[in-house]
Design a protein around this motif. Structure first.
Motif, short mmCIF file in Angstrom:
data_model
loop_
_atom_site.label_atom_id
_atom_site.label_comp_id
_atom_site.label_asym_id
_atom_site.label_seq_id
_atom_site.Cartn_x
_atom_site.Cartn_y
_atom_site.Cartn_z
N ILE A 134 53.86 90.22 26.09
CA ILE A 134 53.46 89.23 27.09
C ILE A 134 54.59 88.21 27.28
CG2 ILE A 134 51.86 87.30 27.50
CD1 ILE A 134 49.70 89.22 26.20
N ALA A 135 55.17 87.76 26.19
CA ALA A 135 56.31 86.85 26.28
C ALA A 135 57.48 87.53 26.98
CB ALA A 135 56.70 86.36 24.89
N ASP A 136 57.74 88.79 26.63
CA ASP A 136 58.84 89.53 27.24
C ASP A 136 58.64 89.72 28.74
OD1 ASP A 136 60.06 89.74 24.77
OD2 ASP A 136 59.41 91.82 24.42
N LEU A 137 57.39 89.70 29.20
CA LEU A 137 57.10 89.82 30.63
C LEU A 137 57.34 88.51 31.39
CD1 LEU A 137 53.87 92.01 30.51
CD2 LEU A 137 56.13 92.68 31.41
N GLY A 138 57.66 87.44 30.67
CA GLY A 138 57.97 86.17 31.32
C GLY A 138 56.86 85.13 31.27
N PHE A 139 55.75 85.45 30.63
CA PHE A 139 54.70 84.46 30.49
C PHE A 139 55.15 83.41 29.47
CE2 PHE A 139 52.41 88.13 32.11
CZ PHE A 139 51.64 87.56 33.09
N VAL A 140 54.73 82.17 29.69
CA VAL A 140 55.07 81.09 28.77
C VAL A 140 53.87 80.62 27.96
CG1 VAL A 140 57.00 80.33 30.22
CG2 VAL A 140 54.76 79.23 30.47
N ALA A 141 52.68 81.03 28.39
CA ALA A 141 51.47 80.57 27.71
C ALA A 141 50.34 81.59 27.88
CB ALA A 141 51.03 79.23 28.27
N VAL A 142 49.41 81.50 26.95
CA VAL A 142 48.21 82.33 26.95
C VAL A 142 47.01 81.40 26.81
CG1 VAL A 142 46.92 84.09 25.66
CG2 VAL A 142 49.38 84.32 25.95
N ILE A 143 45.98 81.67 27.62
CA ILE A 143 44.71 80.94 27.50
C ILE A 143 43.66 81.95 27.05
CG2 ILE A 143 42.93 79.56 28.63
CD1 ILE A 143 45.06 78.68 30.68
N ASP A 144 43.08 81.70 25.90
CA ASP A 144 42.04 82.56 25.34
C ASP A 144 40.69 82.02 25.79
OD1 ASP A 144 40.21 83.94 23.77
OD2 ASP A 144 41.13 83.38 21.85
N ASN A 145 40.05 82.76 26.70
CA ASN A 145 38.72 82.37 27.19
C ASN A 145 37.60 83.11 26.48
OD1 ASN A 145 40.22 82.22 30.39
ND2 ASN A 145 39.52 80.44 29.26
N ARG A 146 37.92 83.90 25.48
CA ARG A 146 36.90 84.69 24.78
C ARG A 146 36.45 83.93 23.54
NH1 ARG A 146 36.52 91.00 23.60
NH2 ARG A 146 34.24 91.02 23.51
N PRO A 147 35.17 83.58 23.48
CA PRO A 147 34.66 82.86 22.31
C PRO A 147 34.85 83.67 21.02
CG PRO A 147 33.07 82.78 24.11
CD PRO A 147 34.13 83.78 24.49
N ASP A 148 35.15 82.96 19.93
CA ASP A 148 35.35 83.63 18.65
C ASP A 148 34.13 84.39 18.19
OD1 ASP A 148 38.02 83.00 18.28
OD2 ASP A 148 37.62 81.22 17.07
N ASP A 149 32.93 83.97 18.62
CA ASP A 149 31.73 84.68 18.17
C ASP A 149 31.55 86.03 18.86
OD1 ASP A 149 30.82 83.85 20.69
OD2 ASP A 149 29.24 82.57 19.88
N GLU A 150 32.46 86.38 19.76
CA GLU A 150 32.43 87.70 20.42
C GLU A 150 33.44 88.69 19.83
OE1 GLU A 150 31.27 86.25 24.93
OE2 GLU A 150 33.07 87.43 24.62
N VAL A 151 34.32 88.19 18.95
CA VAL A 151 35.40 89.04 18.43
C VAL A 151 35.41 89.00 16.91
CG1 VAL A 151 36.84 88.76 20.48
CG2 VAL A 151 37.13 87.20 18.56
N GLY A 152 36.07 89.97 16.34
CA GLY A 152 36.25 89.99 14.89
C GLY A 152 37.43 89.13 14.49
N PRO A 153 37.67 89.02 13.19
CA PRO A 153 38.74 88.16 12.70
C PRO A 153 40.13 88.57 13.19
CG PRO A 153 37.68 89.35 10.89
CD PRO A 153 36.90 89.64 12.13
N GLY A 154 40.32 89.82 13.52
CA GLY A 154 41.62 90.28 14.01
C GLY A 154 41.98 89.75 15.37
N HIS A 155 40.97 89.27 16.13
CA HIS A 155 41.20 88.74 17.47
C HIS A 155 40.77 87.27 17.59
CE1 HIS A 155 41.22 93.08 18.25
NE2 HIS A 155 42.01 92.78 19.26
#
Length: 136
Positions: A24-45
């Motif tokens: 994602i950084a290599d594609l030229g993005f400078v930031a990421v916004i995580d809109n997925r609540p932690d209670d929907e994902v496991g510890p790896g995400h």
């Protein structure tokens, strides 16, 4: 990765993988916004893990969790602030990209015509016609 461009400054995607952050950084993005609540994902995400990996990749990271159907003014303002602070292209993600596209659309309400917001999202594959009343 299924990155869908909305504008020059914001793209959205379904859930990204931890190993995607460097690409994602290599594609030229400078930031990421995580809109997925932690209670929907496991510890790896989790937002904590993704934040650390984003930093390692040189990306800014914002955790602005969106629970389905819950788009408060504070949440929309937090998303808009994260977008404004990025100073470059941003990738926002959630489970399918729909919540990220929706919170972006709501952050543009009153700034852009509703039909333009809906058309932009539609071009990226997201039907946001159901929120038209909130965009006027």
């Amino acid at each position: 990765m299924d990155i869908r461009r909305l504008t020059d400054t914001i793209s959205v995607a379904p859930q990204i993988e931890p190993e995607d952050l460097r690409a994602i950084a290599d594609l030229g993005f400078v930031a990421v916004i995580d809109n997925r609540p932690d209670d929907e994902v496991g510890p790896g995400h989790s937002s904590e893990r993704m934040s650390q990996l984003a930093a390692d990749a040189g990306l800014r990271f914002a955790y602005v969790p969106v629970h389905p159907g819950q788009f408060s003014t504070a949440l929309i303002d937090a998303f808009a602030a994260a977008l404004a602070e990025a100073e470059g292209p941003v990738l926002a993600y959630c489970r399918s990209g729909t919540r990220s596209a929706t919170v972006w659309a709501l952050s543009k309400a009153g700034q852009l015509p509703a039909q333009d917001i809906i058309a932009t999202a539609a071009a990226a594959g997201y039907d946001l016609s159901n929120i038209r009343p909130y965009l006027a």
